[in-house]
Design a protein around this motif. Structure first.
Motif, PDB file in Angstrom:
ATOM      1  N   GLN A  48       0.835  -1.183   0.000  1.00 16.74           N
ATOM      2  CA  GLN A  48       0.000   0.000   0.000  1.00 16.74           C
ATOM      3  C   GLN A  48       0.877   1.242   0.000  1.00 16.74           C
ATOM      4  OE1 GLN A  48      -2.411  -0.290   3.481  1.00 16.74           O
ATOM      5  NE2 GLN A  48      -3.880  -1.646   2.521  1.00 16.74           N
ATOM      6  N   LEU A  49       0.362   2.297  -0.592  1.00 15.87           N
ATOM      7  CA  LEU A  49       1.038   3.580  -0.596  1.00 15.87           C
ATOM      8  C   LEU A  49       0.130   4.574   0.098  1.00 15.87           C
ATOM      9  CD1 LEU A  49       3.281   5.515  -1.608  1.00 15.87           C
ATOM     10  CD2 LEU A  49       1.882   5.844  -3.650  1.00 15.87           C
ATOM     11  N   ILE A  50       0.684   5.310   1.034  1.00 14.36           N
ATOM     12  CA  ILE A  50      -0.078   6.338   1.724  1.00 14.36           C
ATOM     13  C   ILE A  50       0.488   7.686   1.305  1.00 14.36           C
ATOM     14  CG2 ILE A  50      -0.700   7.329   3.954  1.00 14.36           C
ATOM     15  CD1 ILE A  50      -0.428   4.505   5.110  1.00 14.36           C
ATOM     16  N   ASP A  51      -0.351   8.500   0.699  1.00 12.83           N
ATOM     17  CA  ASP A  51       0.031   9.836   0.280  1.00 12.83           C
ATOM     18  C   ASP A  51      -0.456  10.796   1.356  1.00 12.83           C
ATOM     19  OD1 ASP A  51       0.789  12.089  -1.075  1.00 12.83           O
ATOM     20  OD2 ASP A  51      -0.808  11.992  -2.557  1.00 12.83           O
ATOM     21  N   GLN A  52       0.475  11.371   2.082  1.00 14.26           N
ATOM     22  CA  GLN A  52       0.118  12.226   3.214  1.00 14.26           C
ATOM     23  C   GLN A  52       0.836  13.555   3.088  1.00 14.26           C
ATOM     24  OE1 GLN A  52       0.541  10.336   7.036  1.00 14.26           O
ATOM     25  NE2 GLN A  52       1.029  12.256   8.033  1.00 14.26           N
ATOM     26  N   ALA A  53       0.126  14.616   3.366  1.00 14.34           N
ATOM     27  CA  ALA A  53       0.735  15.950   3.328  1.00 14.34           C
ATOM     28  C   ALA A  53       1.841  16.040   4.377  1.00 14.34           C
ATOM     29  CB  ALA A  53      -0.327  17.008   3.601  1.00 14.34           C
ATOM     30  N   PHE A  54       2.863  16.852   4.080  1.00 17.54           N
ATOM     31  CA  PHE A  54       3.943  17.062   5.040  1.00 17.54           C
ATOM     32  C   PHE A  54       3.389  17.734   6.292  1.00 17.54           C
ATOM     33  CE2 PHE A  54       7.247  19.900   6.776  1.00 17.54           C
ATOM     34  CZ  PHE A  54       8.097  18.915   7.241  1.00 17.54           C
ATOM     35  N   MET A  55       3.780  17.233   7.442  1.00 17.96           N
ATOM     36  CA  MET A  55       3.324  17.761   8.719  1.00 17.96           C
ATOM     37  C   MET A  55       4.504  18.461   9.404  1.00 17.96           C
ATOM     38  SD  MET A  55       0.222  16.601   8.751  1.00 17.96           S
ATOM     39  CE  MET A  55      -0.531  16.202  10.274  1.00 17.96           C
TER      40      MET A  55
END
Length: 92
Positions: A2-9
């Protein structure tokens, strides 16, 4: 996989919290803090892991809201209503 695309935090420099559960029972809290100047909270990147008991006062508010309010809604929100929580699992 799986790939999780998450905004930079940007607050990652403060670290992240992982709670280890056995079923519905929290057994450990881990504060994973990136090394100075780092942006990753993994051990391989040099992050520092600090372990706490699940009743540690600095995490009381988080644990009360997650364990006593949010946890019962977790599986239904994931489309898994009617299933049991895994025996051993973590929440970040």
């Amino acid at each position: 996989g799986q790939l999780i695309d998450q905004a930079f935090m940007p607050r990652i420099v403060e670290g992240e919290i992982r709670v280890l559960f056995v079923g519905r029972q929290p057994i450990e809290i881990v504060h994973k803090k990136p090394r100075r100047g780092g942006l990753s909270a993994t051990l391989k990147s040099g992050a520092v892991y600090t372990r706490y008991e699940p009743d540690a006062p600095e995490f009381r508010r988080l644990m009360n809201s997650f364990v006593h309010r949010d946890l019962e809604n977790l599986l239904p929100l994931l489309g898994m209503g009617g299933h049991e929580l895994p025996l051993l699992w973590t929440a970040d």
